[in-house]
Design a protein around this motif. Sequence first.
Motif, PDB file in Angstrom:
ATOM      1  N   LEU A 190       8.455  -5.666 -12.227  1.00  0.00           N
ATOM      2  CA  LEU A 190       8.087  -4.262 -12.311  1.00  0.00           C
ATOM      3  C   LEU A 190       6.779  -4.133 -13.067  1.00  0.00           C
ATOM      4  N   ILE A 191       6.032  -3.069 -12.748  1.00  0.00           N
ATOM      5  CA  ILE A 191       4.838  -2.729 -13.515  1.00  0.00           C
ATOM      6  C   ILE A 191       4.827  -1.225 -13.709  1.00  0.00           C
ATOM      7  N   SER A 192       4.684  -0.817 -14.946  1.00  0.00           N
ATOM      8  CA  SER A 192       4.725   0.605 -15.263  1.00  0.00           C
ATOM      9  C   SER A 192       3.378   1.259 -14.966  1.00  0.00           C
ATOM     10  N   SER A 193       3.363   2.587 -15.086  1.00  0.00           N
ATOM     11  CA  SER A 193       2.114   3.309 -14.870  1.00  0.00           C
ATOM     12  C   SER A 193       1.064   2.893 -15.893  1.00  0.00           C
ATOM     13  N   GLY A 194       1.497   2.453 -17.052  1.00  0.00           N
ATOM     14  CA  GLY A 194       0.565   2.011 -18.092  1.00  0.00           C
ATOM     15  C   GLY A 194       0.189   0.549 -18.001  1.00  0.00           C
ATOM     16  N   GLY A 195       0.757  -0.152 -17.045  1.00  0.00           N
ATOM     17  CA  GLY A 195       0.410  -1.560 -16.849  1.00  0.00           C
ATOM     18  C   GLY A 195       1.367  -2.548 -17.496  1.00  0.00           C
ATOM     19  N   GLY A 196       2.385  -2.059 -18.181  1.00  0.00           N
ATOM     20  CA  GLY A 196       3.369  -2.962 -18.750  1.00  0.00           C
ATOM     21  C   GLY A 196       4.184  -3.631 -17.659  1.00  0.00           C
ATOM     22  N   THR A 197       4.531  -4.891 -17.864  1.00  0.00           N
ATOM     23  CA  THR A 197       5.220  -5.651 -16.832  1.00  0.00           C
ATOM     24  C   THR A 197       6.569  -6.178 -17.325  1.00  0.00           C
ATOM     25  N   ASN A 198       7.437  -6.414 -16.353  1.00  0.00           N
ATOM     26  CA  ASN A 198       8.754  -6.960 -16.623  1.00  0.00           C
ATOM     27  C   ASN A 198       9.093  -7.898 -15.474  1.00  0.00           C
ATOM     28  N   TYR A 199       9.557  -9.096 -15.804  1.00  0.00           N
ATOM     29  CA  TYR A 199       9.848 -10.100 -14.789  1.00  0.00           C
ATOM     30  C   TYR A 199      11.278 -10.599 -14.897  1.00  0.00           C
ATOM     31  N   ALA A 200      11.829 -10.947 -13.744  1.00  0.00           N
ATOM     32  CA  ALA A 200      13.092 -11.674 -13.751  1.00  0.00           C
ATOM     33  C   ALA A 200      12.852 -13.056 -14.329  1.00  0.00           C
ATOM     34  N   ASP A 201      13.854 -13.580 -15.008  1.00  0.00           N
ATOM     35  CA  ASP A 201      13.692 -14.885 -15.654  1.00  0.00           C
ATOM     36  C   ASP A 201      13.304 -15.969 -14.660  1.00  0.00           C
ATOM     37  N   PHE A 202      13.816 -15.874 -13.441  1.00  0.00           N
ATOM     38  CA  PHE A 202      13.599 -16.953 -12.480  1.00  0.00           C
ATOM     39  C   PHE A 202      12.183 -16.988 -11.908  1.00  0.00           C
ATOM     40  N   ALA A 237       0.846  -1.187   0.000  1.00  0.00           N
ATOM     41  CA  ALA A 237       0.000   0.000   0.000  1.00  0.00           C
ATOM     42  C   ALA A 237       0.884   1.241   0.000  1.00  0.00           C
ATOM     43  N   ALA A 238       0.664   2.117  -0.953  1.00  0.00           N
ATOM     44  CA  ALA A 238       1.484   3.303  -1.105  1.00  0.00           C
ATOM     45  C   ALA A 238       0.731   4.555  -0.693  1.00  0.00           C
ATOM     46  N   SER A 239       1.453   5.488  -0.114  1.00  0.00           N
ATOM     47  CA  SER A 239       0.889   6.797   0.208  1.00  0.00           C
ATOM     48  C   SER A 239       1.974   7.845   0.012  1.00  0.00           C
ATOM     49  N   GLY A 240       1.531   9.079  -0.202  1.00  0.00           N
ATOM     50  CA  GLY A 240       2.491  10.168  -0.370  1.00  0.00           C
ATOM     51  C   GLY A 240       3.043  10.321  -1.768  1.00  0.00           C
ATOM     52  N   ILE A 241       2.538   9.517  -2.718  1.00  0.00           N
ATOM     53  CA  ILE A 241       2.948   9.643  -4.110  1.00  0.00           C
ATOM     54  C   ILE A 241       1.699   9.657  -4.986  1.00  0.00           C
ATOM     55  N   ILE A 242       1.865  10.162  -6.203  1.00  0.00           N
ATOM     56  CA  ILE A 242       0.774  10.066  -7.173  1.00  0.00           C
ATOM     57  C   ILE A 242       0.886   8.676  -7.786  1.00  0.00           C
ATOM     58  N   PHE A 243       0.186   7.741  -7.188  1.00  0.00           N
ATOM     59  CA  PHE A 243       0.398   6.323  -7.469  1.00  0.00           C
ATOM     60  C   PHE A 243       0.246   5.997  -8.944  1.00  0.00           C
ATOM     61  N   ARG A 244      -0.762   6.561  -9.584  1.00  0.00           N
ATOM     62  CA  ARG A 244      -1.058   6.166 -10.966  1.00  0.00           C
ATOM     63  C   ARG A 244       0.072   6.522 -11.935  1.00  0.00           C
ATOM     64  N   THR A 245       0.957   7.417 -11.516  1.00  0.00           N
ATOM     65  CA  THR A 245       2.075   7.808 -12.384  1.00  0.00           C
ATOM     66  C   THR A 245       3.359   7.050 -12.057  1.00  0.00           C
ATOM     67  N   ALA A 246       3.319   6.234 -11.015  1.00  0.00           N
ATOM     68  CA  ALA A 246       4.538   5.583 -10.538  1.00  0.00           C
ATOM     69  C   ALA A 246       4.781   4.246 -11.214  1.00  0.00           C
ATOM     70  N   THR A 247       6.036   3.966 -11.467  1.00  0.00           N
ATOM     71  CA  THR A 247       6.445   2.593 -11.753  1.00  0.00           C
ATOM     72  C   THR A 247       6.595   1.893 -10.409  1.00  0.00           C
ATOM     73  N   MET A 248       5.949   0.749 -10.284  1.00  0.00           N
ATOM     74  CA  MET A 248       5.982  -0.005  -9.024  1.00  0.00           C
ATOM     75  C   MET A 248       6.671  -1.344  -9.256  1.00  0.00           C
ATOM     76  N   GLY A 249       7.161  -1.912  -8.182  1.00  0.00           N
ATOM     77  CA  GLY A 249       7.822  -3.190  -8.368  1.00  0.00           C
ATOM     78  C   GLY A 249       8.116  -3.902  -7.075  1.00  0.00           C
ATOM     79  N   LYS A 266      -6.837   1.848  -5.320  1.00  0.00           N
ATOM     80  CA  LYS A 266      -6.474   1.545  -3.929  1.00  0.00           C
ATOM     81  C   LYS A 266      -5.011   1.844  -3.632  1.00  0.00           C
ATOM     82  N   ASN A 267      -4.296   2.429  -4.607  1.00  0.00           N
ATOM     83  CA  ASN A 267      -2.876   2.741  -4.415  1.00  0.00           C
ATOM     84  C   ASN A 267      -2.094   1.519  -3.932  1.00  0.00           C
ATOM     85  N   THR A 268      -2.366   0.392  -4.547  1.00  0.00           N
ATOM     86  CA  THR A 268      -1.777  -0.859  -4.078  1.00  0.00           C
ATOM     87  C   THR A 268      -1.212  -1.656  -5.254  1.00  0.00           C
TER      88      THR A 268
END
Length: 114
Positions: free
Chosen positions: A50-62, A23-35, A75-77
Amino acid sequence: QVQLVESGGGLVQAGGSLRLSCAASGIIFRTATMGWYRQAPGKQRELVALISSGGGTNYADFVKGRFTISRDNAKNTVFLQMNSLKPEDSGVYYCYANVRYDFWGQGTQVTVSS
């Protein structure tokens, strides 16, 4: 003040599942890259997903095919669904946010028993 609060860690047997939340607070969540990153004892912190603000995802191979990152901007989550867990997935999992700067949560312990 930026806060990232993780939850959902715990002890699970190999082959089991866990769902982490951040759960994130203190940031404009929708613009953040989260991971999610993780760190095992004696090892460096490593990227899990990782998941970008646009919903694109990136995963470690493992974790490809086993873990899924998602976000709920209302929900800023951000979530990490972890399936088919292995003992080598054990470690402290950290929530990450990038909004011009990097921010980190305190971490949640995941332990997978064999």
